[in-house]
Design a protein around this motif. Sequence first.
Motif, PDB file in Angstrom:
ATOM      1  N   ASN A 159       0.822  -1.208   0.000  1.00  0.00           N
ATOM      2  CA  ASN A 159       0.000   0.000   0.000  1.00  0.00           C
ATOM      3  C   ASN A 159       0.852   1.252   0.000  1.00  0.00           C
ATOM      4  O   ASN A 159       2.016   1.235   0.387  1.00  0.00           O
ATOM      5  N   ARG A 160       0.214   2.334  -0.448  1.00  0.00           N
ATOM      6  CA  ARG A 160       0.835   3.656  -0.485  1.00  0.00           C
ATOM      7  C   ARG A 160       0.121   4.589   0.494  1.00  0.00           C
ATOM      8  O   ARG A 160       0.150   5.798   0.340  1.00  0.00           O
ATOM      9  N   LEU A 161      -0.524   4.017   1.494  1.00  0.00           N
ATOM     10  CA  LEU A 161      -1.364   4.808   2.389  1.00  0.00           C
ATOM     11  C   LEU A 161      -0.577   5.904   3.096  1.00  0.00           C
ATOM     12  O   LEU A 161      -0.992   7.067   3.100  1.00  0.00           O
ATOM     13  N   ARG A 162       0.557   5.564   3.681  1.00  0.00           N
ATOM     14  CA  ARG A 162       1.354   6.575   4.401  1.00  0.00           C
ATOM     15  C   ARG A 162       1.755   7.711   3.460  1.00  0.00           C
ATOM     16  O   ARG A 162       1.606   8.892   3.777  1.00  0.00           O
ATOM     17  N   GLU A 163       2.271   7.350   2.290  1.00  0.00           N
ATOM     18  CA  GLU A 163       2.708   8.341   1.309  1.00  0.00           C
ATOM     19  C   GLU A 163       1.574   9.294   0.933  1.00  0.00           C
ATOM     20  O   GLU A 163       1.745  10.526   0.929  1.00  0.00           O
ATOM     21  N   LEU A 164       0.412   8.745   0.623  1.00  0.00           N
ATOM     22  CA  LEU A 164      -0.714   9.576   0.199  1.00  0.00           C
ATOM     23  C   LEU A 164      -1.292  10.380   1.357  1.00  0.00           C
ATOM     24  O   LEU A 164      -1.686  11.537   1.184  1.00  0.00           O
ATOM     25  N   ARG A 165      -1.318   9.805   2.543  1.00  0.00           N
ATOM     26  CA  ARG A 165      -1.811  10.527   3.727  1.00  0.00           C
ATOM     27  C   ARG A 165      -0.907  11.715   4.032  1.00  0.00           C
ATOM     28  O   ARG A 165      -1.387  12.839   4.232  1.00  0.00           O
ATOM     29  N   GLU A 166       0.398  11.483   4.051  1.00  0.00           N
ATOM     30  CA  GLU A 166       1.343  12.551   4.355  1.00  0.00           C
ATOM     31  C   GLU A 166       1.327  13.640   3.288  1.00  0.00           C
ATOM     32  O   GLU A 166       1.472  14.821   3.604  1.00  0.00           O
ATOM     33  N   ALA A 167       1.136  13.255   2.019  1.00  0.00           N
ATOM     34  CA  ALA A 167       1.072  14.237   0.937  1.00  0.00           C
ATOM     35  C   ALA A 167      -0.103  15.194   1.111  1.00  0.00           C
ATOM     36  O   ALA A 167      -0.060  16.327   0.634  1.00  0.00           O
ATOM     37  N   LEU A 216     -11.064   4.936   2.772  1.00  0.00           N
ATOM     38  CA  LEU A 216      -9.736   5.546   2.665  1.00  0.00           C
ATOM     39  C   LEU A 216      -9.546   6.210   1.305  1.00  0.00           C
ATOM     40  O   LEU A 216      -9.074   7.346   1.218  1.00  0.00           O
ATOM     41  N   ALA A 217      -9.921   5.502   0.264  1.00  0.00           N
ATOM     42  CA  ALA A 217      -9.782   6.038  -1.091  1.00  0.00           C
ATOM     43  C   ALA A 217     -10.605   7.317  -1.258  1.00  0.00           C
ATOM     44  O   ALA A 217     -10.132   8.298  -1.840  1.00  0.00           O
ATOM     45  N   ALA A 218     -11.824   7.316  -0.736  1.00  0.00           N
ATOM     46  CA  ALA A 218     -12.688   8.486  -0.863  1.00  0.00           C
ATOM     47  C   ALA A 218     -12.097   9.696  -0.146  1.00  0.00           C
ATOM     48  O   ALA A 218     -12.047  10.804  -0.701  1.00  0.00           O
ATOM     49  N   VAL A 219     -11.635   9.492   1.089  1.00  0.00           N
ATOM     50  CA  VAL A 219     -11.077  10.607   1.864  1.00  0.00           C
ATOM     51  C   VAL A 219      -9.801  11.138   1.212  1.00  0.00           C
ATOM     52  O   VAL A 219      -9.557  12.344   1.183  1.00  0.00           O
ATOM     53  N   GLU A 268      -8.486   9.305  -4.123  1.00  0.00           N
ATOM     54  CA  GLU A 268      -7.766   8.415  -5.038  1.00  0.00           C
ATOM     55  C   GLU A 268      -8.599   7.160  -5.279  1.00  0.00           C
ATOM     56  O   GLU A 268      -9.371   6.757  -4.414  1.00  0.00           O
ATOM     57  N   PRO A 269      -8.416   6.497  -6.419  1.00  0.00           N
ATOM     58  CA  PRO A 269      -9.063   5.196  -6.593  1.00  0.00           C
ATOM     59  C   PRO A 269      -8.393   4.174  -5.670  1.00  0.00           C
ATOM     60  O   PRO A 269      -7.221   4.331  -5.302  1.00  0.00           O
ATOM     61  N   VAL A 270      -9.127   3.155  -5.287  1.00  0.00           N
ATOM     62  CA  VAL A 270      -8.575   2.116  -4.405  1.00  0.00           C
ATOM     63  C   VAL A 270      -7.279   1.548  -4.972  1.00  0.00           C
ATOM     64  O   VAL A 270      -6.334   1.280  -4.237  1.00  0.00           O
ATOM     65  N   GLU A 271      -7.217   1.408  -6.287  1.00  0.00           N
ATOM     66  CA  GLU A 271      -6.035   0.831  -6.925  1.00  0.00           C
ATOM     67  C   GLU A 271      -4.801   1.699  -6.734  1.00  0.00           C
ATOM     68  O   GLU A 271      -3.675   1.214  -6.868  1.00  0.00           O
ATOM     69  N   ALA A 272      -4.965   2.980  -6.443  1.00  0.00           N
ATOM     70  CA  ALA A 272      -3.819   3.854  -6.182  1.00  0.00           C
ATOM     71  C   ALA A 272      -3.293   3.646  -4.767  1.00  0.00           C
ATOM     72  O   ALA A 272      -2.136   3.948  -4.481  1.00  0.00           O
ATOM     73  N   LEU A 273      -4.132   3.118  -3.874  1.00  0.00           N
ATOM     74  CA  LEU A 273      -3.738   2.877  -2.488  1.00  0.00           C
ATOM     75  C   LEU A 273      -3.163   1.486  -2.279  1.00  0.00           C
ATOM     76  O   LEU A 273      -2.196   1.318  -1.541  1.00  0.00           O
TER      77      LEU A 273
END
Length: 68
Positions: free
Chosen positions: A7-15, A52-55, A58-63
């Motif tokens: 997952n890229r959750l941390r990266e996208l959250r921090e961005a 998570l994707a909605a908030v 991003e699409p789920v596939e990006a996460l």
Amino acid sequence: MADTLTNRLRELREARGLTQAQLAEAIGVSRKTINTVENGIYVPSTVIALKLAAVLGEPVEALFALAE
């Protein structure tokens, strides 16, 4: 052969300037849940993944992706 989810959750959250606690509150889970997802310990349900994707806008596939 077991598939592993990455997952890229941390990266996208921090961005987006969000803390784990802020993201957790936005989707109705604990901060620990966000932490365990980011660290690959917990595989989120479809509902949590979609929230998570909605908030994060991003699409789920990006996460999430299956590791090769």
